[in-house]
Design an enzyme around this catalytic site. Sequence first.
Site, PDB file in Angstrom:
ATOM      1  N   CYS A  29       0.824  -1.217   0.000  1.00 47.67           N
ATOM      2  CA  CYS A  29       0.000   0.000   0.000  1.00 47.67           C
ATOM      3  C   CYS A  29       0.863   1.275   0.000  1.00 47.67           C
ATOM      4  O   CYS A  29       1.605   1.512   0.953  1.00 47.67           O
ATOM      5  CB  CYS A  29      -0.899  -0.054   1.230  1.00 47.67           C
ATOM      6  SG  CYS A  29      -1.598   1.492   1.762  1.00 47.67           S
ATOM      7  N   CYS A  32       0.257   3.468   3.017  1.00 50.10           N
ATOM      8  CA  CYS A  32       0.850   2.875   4.217  1.00 50.10           C
ATOM      9  C   CYS A  32       2.331   3.252   4.308  1.00 50.10           C
ATOM     10  O   CYS A  32       2.843   3.522   5.400  1.00 50.10           O
ATOM     11  CB  CYS A  32       0.686   1.359   4.208  1.00 50.10           C
ATOM     12  SG  CYS A  32      -1.047   0.821   4.173  1.00 50.10           S
TER      13      CYS A  32
END
Length: 104
Positions: A29, A32
């Site tokens: 991600c 993230c």
Amino acid sequence: MKKITEEKQFHEQIKGQELSVGIFTTTWCPDCKRLDMFIDEIIEENQDKAWFEVDKDEFEELSAANNVMGIPSLLVYKNGEKIAHLHSANAKTPEAVREFLSSI
């Protein structure tokens, strides 16, 4: 930050009277990775909370049970109950995460 490796650990982590903050994330991600750039400083500022990380891909059922639809998501627990949830769309800046934590 503690990495959850089995569901039993998760339930142990959230059952306490202190606030526990779970960061639901994945390895792939981009948002993230952005969170990773500033979260250590925020954790340092919030040592009164127990911090842990859950890989959403490894724990799909646990993520679904906690309404984690997007990543990264920060969930706050106390006494085994989820009391706050910062959804992925709002977890992209240090200011947003700090504001969320100060509201609980």
